[in-house]
Design a protein around this motif. Structure first.
Motif, PDB file in Angstrom:
ATOM      1  N   ALA A  23       0.825  -1.206   0.000  1.00 35.16           N
ATOM      2  CA  ALA A  23       0.000   0.000   0.000  1.00 35.16           C
ATOM      3  C   ALA A  23       0.858   1.253   0.000  1.00 35.16           C
ATOM      4  N   PHE A  24       1.901   1.269   0.811  1.00 35.13           N
ATOM      5  CA  PHE A  24       2.694   2.481   0.971  1.00 35.13           C
ATOM      6  C   PHE A  24       3.752   2.639  -0.125  1.00 35.13           C
ATOM      7  N   SER A  25       4.202   1.554  -0.698  1.00 37.01           N
ATOM      8  CA  SER A  25       5.247   1.674  -1.713  1.00 37.01           C
ATOM      9  C   SER A  25       4.682   1.842  -3.118  1.00 37.01           C
ATOM     10  N   LEU A  26       3.544   1.205  -3.402  1.00 35.88           N
ATOM     11  CA  LEU A  26       2.994   1.236  -4.756  1.00 35.88           C
ATOM     12  C   LEU A  26       1.980   2.352  -4.968  1.00 35.88           C
ATOM     13  N   TRP A  27       1.187   2.651  -3.949  1.00 32.23           N
ATOM     14  CA  TRP A  27       0.009   3.481  -4.175  1.00 32.23           C
ATOM     15  C   TRP A  27      -0.024   4.758  -3.344  1.00 32.23           C
ATOM     16  N   LEU A  28       1.023   5.057  -2.625  1.00 32.52           N
ATOM     17  CA  LEU A  28       1.011   6.259  -1.801  1.00 32.52           C
ATOM     18  C   LEU A  28       1.831   7.345  -2.486  1.00 32.52           C
ATOM     19  N   HIS A  29       1.124   8.350  -3.004  1.00 30.72           N
ATOM     20  CA  HIS A  29       1.763   9.459  -3.699  1.00 30.72           C
ATOM     21  C   HIS A  29       1.038  10.748  -3.290  1.00 30.72           C
ATOM     22  N   PRO A  30       1.370  11.339  -2.156  1.00 33.51           N
ATOM     23  CA  PRO A  30       0.621  12.509  -1.662  1.00 33.51           C
ATOM     24  C   PRO A  30       0.614  13.664  -2.657  1.00 33.51           C
ATOM     25  N   THR A  31      -0.520  14.306  -2.748  1.00 32.94           N
ATOM     26  CA  THR A  31      -0.707  15.406  -3.677  1.00 32.94           C
ATOM     27  C   THR A  31       0.111  16.631  -3.274  1.00 32.94           C
ATOM     28  N   GLU A  32       0.389  17.490  -4.253  1.00 35.39           N
ATOM     29  CA  GLU A  32       1.005  18.790  -3.994  1.00 35.39           C
ATOM     30  C   GLU A  32       0.030  19.915  -4.347  1.00 35.39           C
ATOM     31  N   ASN A  33      -1.244  19.624  -4.207  1.00 32.89           N
ATOM     32  CA  ASN A  33      -2.266  20.592  -4.608  1.00 32.89           C
ATOM     33  C   ASN A  33      -2.296  21.793  -3.663  1.00 32.89           C
ATOM     34  N   LEU A  34      -2.069  22.976  -4.207  1.00 32.23           N
ATOM     35  CA  LEU A  34      -2.218  24.224  -3.456  1.00 32.23           C
ATOM     36  C   LEU A  34      -3.164  25.192  -4.176  1.00 32.23           C
TER      37      LEU A  34
END
Length: 676
Positions: free
Chosen positions: A82-93
């Motif tokens: 879960a954390f290595s393949l699918w965790l990509h936090p947004t940089e939305n501002l």
């Protein structure tokens, strides 16, 4: 230990909320909240390991491998994909966007110490120029509700709280910005992006613990890993929405109620604070807070002294939440409640009737039943529950197979898009299956029916009632923009954990099934669901939203002189940069609502330009058009720079789950207006 850690987290959270309200939000409080969050995470992990029986497993194999290695290996095997393949936090501002508003509110809170966002350009704004610098819009998307007599005023996508003092307020409650602000104060953008992944892990562990206590160890382990891998949960972890925090408070409240027999006073404090504090996160928590309050002050939950402790704690959390509503979120709260009542009269009347029925049976609930009455109830209990289960199964079948084809075609005017859009509310439950697979949703629904037959304690029934309420209510009408998966985030705090526990509990329905067979069946079901989740996650959560956006906006901000006022047309794509430039990087911006070359605008803009330049400020124009003078006659701006902000966003659709990304390019021209 977990109750004390949860209490420390709730106290730290409420203290930060209060600090932001009075203007004393700072690094010390942020460090305390971070320490309490770390304590909560370690305590939850320790209790989960104990609940799963890993210490006894370690002792059984003590000659070959330690318990710590076993626990670490199983834990890593669960979270690594879960954390290595699918965790990509947004940089939305971006402005005009929920995530962007949450982010800039938290960043501003860390920098200024107050929930109020300062807009100095409003202080000396010429009266004639105000219509082009301030717009008035509804506080939310109303359906068929009659429009309010007065719309709140906006500046850069935020409410104007006090125009005379140049103060703005976010349209969202104060709780989640307090957590984001604390993270930013300690670790900047990197730690801010870790907030929701951290909450996903804590929420999943708590869900596993509670499921194990209620159903059994196999169900607890399955609930943990299903929650961790569930596509919408991972999507929320990659976002900057507040639902994971609301879920954390909800699960802490359930944990406290499950501990009331072991430590009633401590359980009363934790349940009260968590229940009251939830209202500081989202307005959706209103029915949950009411239910927790009724359950907490009833004579069958706490005895006299713990009941008073619970009531005082709940009142304290409620006071902090309501004071935040009153000071900062009044337009949004008023408009939301008003629209809810006016556009959902049938649902509102139903909820009121249920509440009245609850108040009517409350005295009966407190009466000790006679032996004969207990025998009668025990005889009728199972048939009544089977009837309820059959009704819910029929509703689920109707919502999935029949209602999507009813052809109701409900539409409403959605002001952020300035057009009438279709709600697709008749297909909401069927769309829920997009994140489960149809057969997975069927397993979850069947398992949820099992929970009715397994419920024995008050907190079990509270979980069921809240889960059913939100699942049915939002499946009927989600009351928001129907684009996917944005619309489904409303299921996250209450409906999704309920269905996940249901899916993990399917094999506990047969009363006489051997425990080993239940464990095997649960493992097989969980494995099948995980395979389904893997295929969905491999489409939905493989790419980052708005990659490299923060650095590009920061580079643009560095090119702007410190003593400047930026004018930008509200109609262009570059308008979304005004909110982060002003409140994350300190560059005052004005979204000019119209730049048509009319004599009125020309005169008003000239007066504003003269005023700002007399104060020694440089007036810049940020536009997506070359040599844009905003229609001010006789002005030829001086070119400072040209550039492009390039990032990637997921294509939004209300008709299907689109996971493809497309490039978002904002071409901008930065110019300076000459002195008049």
């Amino acid at each position: 230990m977990l109750s004390w850690a949860g209490l420390a987290f709730c106290i730290g959270f409420l203290c930060q909320c209060v600090a932001g309200q009075i203007g004393f939000f700072g690094a010390t409080g942020s460090a305390i909240l971070a320490a309490s969050a770390a304590l909560l995470a370690s305590s939850v992990a320790a209790v989960f390991i104990h609940e799963m029986g890993l210490p006894s497993l370690g002792r059984r194999f003590s000659g070959r491998v330690s318990m710590l290695i076993i626990a670490g290996a199983l834990f890593a095997a669960s979270i690594a994909p879960a954390f290595s393949l699918w965790l990509h936090p947004t940089e939305n501002l971006m402005g005009a966007n929920d995530e962007g508003v949450y982010a800039v509110t938290g960043i501003n809170l860390a920098k200024t110490g107050s929930y109020f966002l300062k807009a100095p350009v409003l202080l000396n704004l010429p009266v004639k120029f105000r219509p082009w610098a301030v717009n008035e819009l509804p506080a939310m998307a109303n359906r068929t509700a009659t429009p309010p007599s007065r719309f709140p005023a906006y500046h850069s996508c935020l409410f104007i709280a006090d125009e005379n003092r140049g103060l703005l307020a976010s349209q969202f409650p104060i709780g989640f910005p307090a957590v984001l602000g604390s993270a930013y104060a300690i670790g900047g953008f990197p730690l801010l992006h870790c907030v929701n992944p951290f909450l996903l892990l804590v929420d999943s562990l708590l869900l596993g613990i509670l499921s194990s206590r209620w159903i059994g160890r196999p169900a607890g382990a399955a609930a943990f890993i299903l929650s961790l891998w569930f596509p919408l949960n991972l999507w929320a972890a990659n976002s900057l929405f507040s639902e994971p925090l609301l879920l954390c408070l909800w699960l802490l409240c359930l944990w406290a109620l499950s501990e009331r027999e072991n430590a009633p006073a401590l359980a009363g404090i934790l349940a009260g604070l968590a229940g009251g504090a939830a209202l500081a996160v989202k307005i959706d928590a209103i029915p949950v807070a009411l239910a927790i309050c009724v359950l907490g002050i009833s004579g069958r939950t706490f005895s006299s002294k713990p009941r008073w402790i619970f009531g005082c704690s709940f009142g304290l959390g409620l006071l902090v939440s309501l004071s935040g509503w009153w000071q900062f979120d009044r337009p949004y709260v008023q408009s939301t409640l008003r629209a809810l009542v006016e556009t959902n009269r049938t649902a509102s009347i139903t909820i009121v009737l249920i509440a009245l029925a609850g108040l009517a049976v409350w005295p009966i609930y407190r009466i000790r039943l006679s032996a004969k009455a207990k025998a009668t109830w025990n005889t009728l209990r199972r048939p009544a529950l089977i009837g309820i289960v059959a009704t819910l199964m029929a509703l689920a079948a109707y919502a999935y197979f029949i209602r999507p084809h009813s052809g109701s075609g409900d539409s409403f005017y959605y002001w952020p898009l300035l057009k009438v859009i279709r709600s697709y509310r008749e297909a909401t439950f069927a769309r829920f299956a997009w994140y489960w697979k149809p057969w997975g949703l069927a397993i979850a629904v069947l398992g949820c029916d099992t929970l009715f037959l397994k419920a024995e304690k008050g907190w079990n029934w509270l979980w069921i009632c809240i889960g059913v309420l939100f699942l049915v209510s939002f499946s009927y009408d989600i009351r928001n923009n129907p684009i996917q998966p944005y619309a489904m985030r409303r299921f996250l705090p209450y409906a999704i954990p309920f269905t996940i526990v249901g899916a993990a509990s399917l094999w506990y329905f047969p009363a006489r099934l051997h425990e080993r067979l239940r464990g095997i069946g649960t493992c097989v079901t969980a494995a099948a669901l995980l395979i389904g989740f893997y295929t969905i996650n491999s489409r939905l959560n493989v790419s980052q939203e708005f990659p490299a956006l923060i650095d590009q906006i920061e580079n643009l901000a560095d090119m702007i002189p410190s003593n400047s006022v930026i004018l930008t047309p509200a109609e262009g794509s570059q308008a979304r940069l005004a909110t982060p430039l002003q409140f994350a990087f300190g560059k005052p911006c004005i979204l000019v609502q119209s730049h048509l070359p009319t004599p009125y605008f020309d005169r008003a803009a000239g007066e504003a330009l003269t005023l700002w330049q007399s104060e020694g400020k440089k007036v810049l124009i940020l536009s997506n058009r070359a040599n844009d003078s905003l229609g001010i006659f006789g002005i030829r701006p001086k070119l400072l720079s040209r550039g492009r902000i390039s990032t990637m966003v997921t294509v939004e659709s209300a008709e299907k789950l689109v996971t493809d990304q497309s490039p978002l390019e904002i071409n901008y021209t930065l110019t300076e207006l000459p002195r008049l």
